[in-house]
Design a protein around this motif. Structure first.
Motif, PDB file in Angstrom:
ATOM      1  N   MET A   1       0.857  -1.172   0.000  1.00 20.64           N
ATOM      2  CA  MET A   1       0.000   0.000   0.000  1.00 20.64           C
ATOM      3  C   MET A   1       0.902   1.234   0.000  1.00 20.64           C
ATOM      4  O   MET A   1       1.861   1.313   0.758  1.00 20.64           O
ATOM      5  CB  MET A   1      -0.864  -0.055   1.256  1.00 20.64           C
ATOM      6  N   GLY A   3       1.997   5.227   0.500  1.00 21.48           N
ATOM      7  CA  GLY A   3       1.874   6.132   1.641  1.00 21.48           C
ATOM      8  C   GLY A   3       0.663   7.038   1.581  1.00 21.48           C
ATOM      9  O   GLY A   3       0.047   7.342   2.604  1.00 21.48           O
ATOM     10  N   ARG A   5      -2.289   6.378   0.155  1.00 17.10           N
ATOM     11  CA  ARG A   5      -3.498   5.619   0.494  1.00 17.10           C
ATOM     12  C   ARG A   5      -3.555   5.344   1.990  1.00 17.10           C
ATOM     13  O   ARG A   5      -4.604   5.450   2.616  1.00 17.10           O
ATOM     14  CB  ARG A   5      -3.537   4.295  -0.279  1.00 17.10           C
ATOM     15  N   GLU A   6      -2.425   4.981   2.570  1.00 16.19           N
ATOM     16  CA  GLU A   6      -2.382   4.714   4.012  1.00 16.19           C
ATOM     17  C   GLU A   6      -2.763   5.961   4.800  1.00 16.19           C
ATOM     18  O   GLU A   6      -3.524   5.890   5.765  1.00 16.19           O
ATOM     19  CB  GLU A   6      -0.998   4.222   4.423  1.00 16.19           C
ATOM     20  N   SER A  10      -5.982   6.229   7.203  1.00 14.67           N
ATOM     21  CA  SER A  10      -5.725   6.647   8.594  1.00 14.67           C
ATOM     22  C   SER A  10      -6.560   7.861   8.958  1.00 14.67           C
ATOM     23  O   SER A  10      -7.137   7.942  10.044  1.00 14.67           O
ATOM     24  CB  SER A  10      -4.239   6.969   8.794  1.00 14.67           C
ATOM     25  N   ARG A  22      -2.549  -0.590  12.612  1.00 16.75           N
ATOM     26  CA  ARG A  22      -2.211  -1.373  11.420  1.00 16.75           C
ATOM     27  C   ARG A  22      -3.343  -2.344  11.041  1.00 16.75           C
ATOM     28  O   ARG A  22      -3.734  -2.389   9.870  1.00 16.75           O
ATOM     29  CB  ARG A  22      -0.882  -2.111  11.649  1.00 16.75           C
ATOM     30  N   ILE A  25      -6.268  -0.325   9.443  1.00 14.07           N
ATOM     31  CA  ILE A  25      -5.903   0.180   8.114  1.00 14.07           C
ATOM     32  C   ILE A  25      -5.920  -0.962   7.104  1.00 14.07           C
ATOM     33  O   ILE A  25      -6.493  -0.848   6.017  1.00 14.07           O
ATOM     34  CB  ILE A  25      -4.519   0.863   8.150  1.00 14.07           C
ATOM     35  N   ASP A  26      -5.307  -2.084   7.466  1.00 12.16           N
ATOM     36  CA  ASP A  26      -5.208  -3.212   6.542  1.00 12.16           C
ATOM     37  C   ASP A  26      -6.570  -3.829   6.227  1.00 12.16           C
ATOM     38  O   ASP A  26      -6.859  -4.159   5.075  1.00 12.16           O
ATOM     39  CB  ASP A  26      -4.266  -4.287   7.100  1.00 12.16           C
ATOM     40  N   ALA A  29      -8.566  -1.418   3.995  1.00  8.83           N
ATOM     41  CA  ALA A  29      -8.015  -1.443   2.638  1.00  8.83           C
ATOM     42  C   ALA A  29      -8.431  -2.725   1.917  1.00  8.83           C
ATOM     43  O   ALA A  29      -8.844  -2.686   0.752  1.00  8.83           O
ATOM     44  CB  ALA A  29      -6.497  -1.329   2.682  1.00  8.83           C
TER      45      ALA A  29
END
Length: 147
Positions: A1, A3, A5-6, A10, A22, A25-26, A29
């Motif tokens: 992924m 930065g 998009r993260e 977030s 984490r 977020i994961d 996504a």
């Protein structure tokens, strides 16, 4: 992924009062990348394919948190595993009896709960309608004699 998009994911988590961990977020996504209506096991499998190993219970916990925060929805399609989808707009579902696909159906009034109860039952917060039948694709296959 990447930065960007993260950072976007977030930010959406924090806007809803959640810590941007984490696993959150994961899972968010993965749910968005998979699209449509997915079980927790499908989300877990997607994460494992990407090298993120989360226990099944953690995936369920994160999905429950995302639903409560309004970042995901449950798709009530009847018996079977609970299905989840990324999104915020309340809607109903159509389940095809032939191919088992689940399709979104917009609320006619456009806002949750979309329906009212037939009597004074209290405060109705949501109502889910499950339409069942044969989807347009399966119906076309039947009509063309391909089945």
């Amino acid at each position: 992924m990447n930065g960007q998009r993260e950072a976007e994911l977030s930010g959406r988590l924090r806007e809803r009062g959640l810590r941007a961990t984490r696993p959150r977020i994961d899972v968010l996504a993965a749910l968005e990348d998979l699209g449509e209506h997915r079980s927790a096991d499908e989300v877990r499998d997607r994460l494992a394919d990407e090298g993120h190993r989360l226990p099944r219970s953690s995936v369920y916990n994160v999905l429950t948190t995302l639903v409560r925060a309004g970042l995901a929805l449950t798709a009530d399609a009847g018996p079977g595993p609970v299905l989840y989808e990324a999104g915020r707009e309340w809607h109903h579902h159509f389940v095809c009896r032939r191919c088992q696909r689940v399709f979104d159906v917009d609320c006619l009034v456009g806002a949750r709960p979309c329906l009212t109860a037939g009597g004074d039952v209290g405060i109705v917060e949501e109502a889910q309608v499950i339409f069942r039948g044969i989807c347009a694709g399966c119906a076309a296959t039947c009509e063309s004699g391909s089945e």
